[in-house]
Design a protein around this motif. Structure first.
Motif, PDB file in Angstrom:
ATOM      1  N   THR A  57     -48.784  34.450  60.582  1.00 40.49           N
ATOM      2  CA  THR A  57     -49.247  33.698  59.424  1.00 40.49           C
ATOM      3  C   THR A  57     -48.949  34.451  58.136  1.00 40.49           C
ATOM      4  O   THR A  57     -49.289  35.632  58.011  1.00 40.49           O
ATOM      5  CB  THR A  57     -50.775  33.455  59.527  1.00 40.49           C
ATOM      6  N   LEU A  58     -48.327  33.772  57.195  1.00 41.94           N
ATOM      7  CA  LEU A  58     -48.068  34.330  55.871  1.00 41.94           C
ATOM      8  C   LEU A  58     -49.252  34.004  54.976  1.00 41.94           C
ATOM      9  O   LEU A  58     -49.706  32.853  54.926  1.00 41.94           O
ATOM     10  CB  LEU A  58     -46.788  33.725  55.287  1.00 41.94           C
ATOM     11  N   GLN A  59     -49.760  35.025  54.271  1.00 39.69           N
ATOM     12  CA  GLN A  59     -50.905  34.834  53.390  1.00 39.69           C
ATOM     13  C   GLN A  59     -50.594  35.339  51.988  1.00 39.69           C
ATOM     14  O   GLN A  59     -49.902  36.350  51.818  1.00 39.69           O
ATOM     15  CB  GLN A  59     -52.124  35.575  53.928  1.00 39.69           C
ATOM     16  N   HIS A  60     -51.108  34.617  51.005  1.00 43.77           N
ATOM     17  CA  HIS A  60     -50.999  35.023  49.602  1.00 43.77           C
ATOM     18  C   HIS A  60     -52.402  34.995  49.021  1.00 43.77           C
ATOM     19  O   HIS A  60     -53.071  33.954  49.050  1.00 43.77           O
ATOM     20  CB  HIS A  60     -50.081  34.066  48.831  1.00 43.77           C
ATOM     21  N   ASP A  61     -52.866  36.132  48.536  1.00 48.76           N
ATOM     22  CA  ASP A  61     -54.231  36.257  48.013  1.00 48.76           C
ATOM     23  C   ASP A  61     -55.277  35.768  49.007  1.00 48.76           C
ATOM     24  O   ASP A  61     -56.247  35.109  48.655  1.00 48.76           O
ATOM     25  CB  ASP A  61     -54.375  35.510  46.688  1.00 48.76           C
TER      26      ASP A  61
END
Length: 91
Positions: A57-61
């Motif tokens: 999973t790619l997460q941003h903030d």
């Protein structure tokens, strides 16, 4: 006479590209979880993962941006899971 004993590899790795500053969460179906930051060049690597199926999973903030399911590791090698990276372009 003594001989050397070599263990068979039972781990693999996941690597890829994503936007610098994001993080990648790797979770196996057996509960192994690791999180790494994407480096300044847009690369990440998660080493020494037990064999199995993973969700990456790619997460941003802290928020999920994208995800890949059913990622299967290969013995003793890396599996690429990229999320566009910083060189991605909108066509």
């Amino acid at each position: 006479m003594t001989g050397a004993v070599y263990a068979q590899a039972t781990t693999g790795s996941i690597f890829g590209q994503a936007q610098s500053g994001d993080s990648v969460l790797v979770k196996s179906s057996s509960g192994v979880t690791r999180q790494v930051d994407v480096d300044s060049t847009g690369h990440y690597t998660v080493n020494s993962l037990p064999l199995g199926n993973y969700t990456v999973t790619l997460q941003h903030d802290g928020q999920t941006v994208d995800s890949r399911s059913n990622v299967t590791l290969r013995v003793g090698s890396g599996t690429e899971v990229s999320f566009g990276g910083q060189n991605a372009q909108t066509l």
